[in-house]
Design a protein around this motif. Sequence first.
Motif, PDB file in Angstrom:
ATOM      1  N   ILE A  67     -10.459  32.517  -5.416  1.00 39.61           N
ATOM      2  CA  ILE A  67     -11.483  33.050  -4.814  1.00 39.61           C
ATOM      3  C   ILE A  67     -12.713  32.013  -4.233  1.00 39.61           C
ATOM      4  CG2 ILE A  67     -13.055  33.320  -6.754  1.00 39.61           C
ATOM      5  CD1 ILE A  67     -12.650  36.506  -4.903  1.00 39.61           C
ATOM      6  N   LEU A  68     -12.750  30.922  -4.645  1.00 39.19           N
ATOM      7  CA  LEU A  68     -13.741  30.019  -4.260  1.00 39.19           C
ATOM      8  C   LEU A  68     -13.512  29.713  -2.757  1.00 39.19           C
ATOM      9  CD1 LEU A  68     -14.086  27.488  -7.176  1.00 39.19           C
ATOM     10  CD2 LEU A  68     -15.625  29.316  -6.382  1.00 39.19           C
ATOM     11  N   PHE A  69     -12.009  29.520  -2.359  1.00 38.74           N
ATOM     12  CA  PHE A  69     -11.547  29.182  -1.067  1.00 38.74           C
ATOM     13  C   PHE A  69     -12.218  30.502  -0.003  1.00 38.74           C
ATOM     14  CE2 PHE A  69      -8.768  29.698   2.666  1.00 38.74           C
ATOM     15  CZ  PHE A  69      -8.500  28.450   2.922  1.00 38.74           C
ATOM     16  N   PHE A  70     -12.395  31.389  -0.553  1.00 39.92           N
ATOM     17  CA  PHE A  70     -12.655  32.535   0.357  1.00 39.92           C
ATOM     18  C   PHE A  70     -14.125  32.360   0.636  1.00 39.92           C
ATOM     19  CE2 PHE A  70      -8.392  33.404  -0.767  1.00 39.92           C
ATOM     20  CZ  PHE A  70      -7.642  33.671   0.631  1.00 39.92           C
ATOM     21  N   PHE A  71     -14.960  32.190  -0.468  1.00 36.43           N
ATOM     22  CA  PHE A  71     -16.359  31.865  -0.299  1.00 36.43           C
ATOM     23  C   PHE A  71     -16.569  30.782   0.900  1.00 36.43           C
ATOM     24  CE2 PHE A  71     -16.675  33.485  -4.883  1.00 36.43           C
ATOM     25  CZ  PHE A  71     -17.616  34.623  -4.419  1.00 36.43           C
TER      26      PHE A  71
END
Length: 149
Positions: A77-81
């Motif tokens: 999910i960090l990638f999408f932040f």
Amino acid sequence: MLYLLYIATTIVTFLVMEAVTWCTHKFIMHGLLWYLHKDHHQPKYQSAFEKNDWFFVIFATPSIFLFYFGTIPSINILFFFGLGILFYGISYFLVHDVLIHQRFKWFKNTKIPYLVALRKAHKVHHKHLGKEDGECFGMLYVPAKYHKK
């Protein structure tokens, strides 16, 4: 189903960045880091670059870290932040530097009402040459009074 979470995360991050931009612009750029932002409020650019351009580097850094840590060991999910921040940064460049300040002459004669209102609001922000008494600190949100003819 996981893809919907990733898409929603990217979109919500993009939208939250407007509030982050407003707060950062008002309290940091017109506060503690005014010395970097000051030249941006001068009537004419001294060169192709301003000290204010360092904010692109400053604001890209969290996105870069989120991309990096969002791919260890696999995409999370960090990638999408990071992606939401990146998309906001691209929007900021296109709206602020290209459309509003015409640093690149790509959208010189736009008649789209929303974009005209954006330019009006930003002109009001720049009528103040000092760091005090500013208004219209956001980028994509335009108060209703600027949409009037």
